[in-house]
Design an enzyme around this catalytic site. Structure first.
Site, PDB file in Angstrom:
ATOM      1  N   GLU A  46     -29.756  34.711  11.153  1.00  0.00           N
ATOM      2  CA  GLU A  46     -29.536  34.864   9.716  1.00  0.00           C
ATOM      3  C   GLU A  46     -30.834  34.522   8.990  1.00  0.00           C
ATOM      4  O   GLU A  46     -31.303  33.383   9.043  1.00  0.00           O
ATOM      5  CB  GLU A  46     -28.394  33.946   9.260  1.00  0.00           C
ATOM      6  CG  GLU A  46     -27.980  34.169   7.821  1.00  0.00           C
ATOM      7  CD  GLU A  46     -26.864  33.228   7.387  1.00  0.00           C
ATOM      8  OE1 GLU A  46     -26.687  33.063   6.172  1.00  0.00           O
ATOM      9  OE2 GLU A  46     -26.188  32.644   8.266  1.00  0.00           O
ATOM     10  N   ASP A  57     -26.550  26.502  -1.470  1.00  0.00           N
ATOM     11  CA  ASP A  57     -27.414  25.774  -0.551  1.00  0.00           C
ATOM     12  C   ASP A  57     -27.619  24.315  -0.942  1.00  0.00           C
ATOM     13  O   ASP A  57     -27.771  23.988  -2.127  1.00  0.00           O
ATOM     14  CB  ASP A  57     -28.782  26.458  -0.471  1.00  0.00           C
ATOM     15  CG  ASP A  57     -28.684  27.862   0.093  1.00  0.00           C
ATOM     16  OD1 ASP A  57     -27.853  28.050   1.001  1.00  0.00           O
ATOM     17  OD2 ASP A  57     -29.406  28.753  -0.363  1.00  0.00           O
TER      18      ASP A  57
END
Length: 256
Positions: A46, A57
């Protein structure tokens, strides 16, 4: 059939994916990291597109994005890097980014660049399902791109089944209702959540992410899904040991 579906046909369980941010720790590390991960036996990779305002995140990946952007990383650079290894890389790549990046870059231009890099799967965490159905589903289809949806412990059964019907590659099972980052052992509450998804008998493959950091958490996740993604723990290791430490990290996770 896209590249991720092909991986599932070759191996259905204990799939390991590693996430990293393109352009971190150094601008030209992207292709080196992909090569090392591929040589280490990771099932798919990824690639995170660094972004100034990442919604999903945690601090570690935010830091890696900040460094990558300061290094001069942008979409033109990352696409050029990825296209340069299109013919040599044998491990499927998944692009992870945010909707504003696509809109600002130009939707058709973005999709064409993704296709030119030999990539056919993307993860856009902030892409609303209604926007996907009304516009992006057809756009992605025009370029042979598959979108991956995320679910969390708070996602309703109705929505999960809707996502299942729209998914071709896999469903990203977010392990906890939080941002990314290592969180220690998998809790009983998380296991109950995994069991709930497992008993729904979905048609899609399941990959667990967020908080998976080592062999123990990876193995636990694989008991309830087809595999798992490790991100923050890998980025920390990458910052400490550089590209040279990638092989050892993957061996430790796989316990081999």
């Amino acid at each position: 059939m896209n590249s991720i579906q092909d991986i599932f046909n070759q191996k259905e369980n204990n799939l390991l994916s590693i996430f990293f941010t393109a352009g971190f720790p150094k601008l030209d590390d992207t292709t080196k990291i992909i090569t090392e991960l591929s040589n280490s036996g990771v099932n798919f990779i990824e690639v995170g597109l660094p972004y100034s305002d990442p919604l999903a995140d945690g601090p570690t990946i935010q830091h890696s994005s900040d460094v990558a952007l300061k290094n001069g990383m942008n979409l033109d650079v990352v696409f050029k890097q990825l296209e340069s290894i299109k013919d040599s890389n044998k491990t499927p790549l998944v692009l992870m980014g945010y909707l504003n990046q696509i809109i600002k870059y130009g939707e058709d231009k973005f999709c064409k660049k993704v296709k030119d890099c030999g990539i056919d799967t993307v993860i856009i965490p902030d892409l609303p399902m209604v926007e996907y159905e009304n516009h992006y589903q057809q756009l992605f289809k025009n370029y042979g791109i598959t979108n991956v949806f995320l679910i969390t412990p708070h996602t309703s059964d109705e929505r999960i089944r809707k996502i299942d019907s729209l998914s071709d590659a896999f469903i990203y099972v977010v392990a906890s209702a939080s941002i990314t980052g290592a969180k220690g052992e998998v809790s009983e509450e998380q296991i109950n959540y995994f069991k709930r998804i497992q008993t729904m008998n979905l048609q899609s493959k399941l990959i667990v992410g967020f908080g998976i950091s080592d062999h123990k958490t990876f193995s636990t996740a694989c008991e309830y899904a087809n595999g798992a993604i490790i991100g923050s723990a890998f980025i920390k290791e990458l910052e400490k040991k550089g590209v040279e430490g990638i092989g050892d990290f993957v061996k430790t996770v796989k316990n081999c």
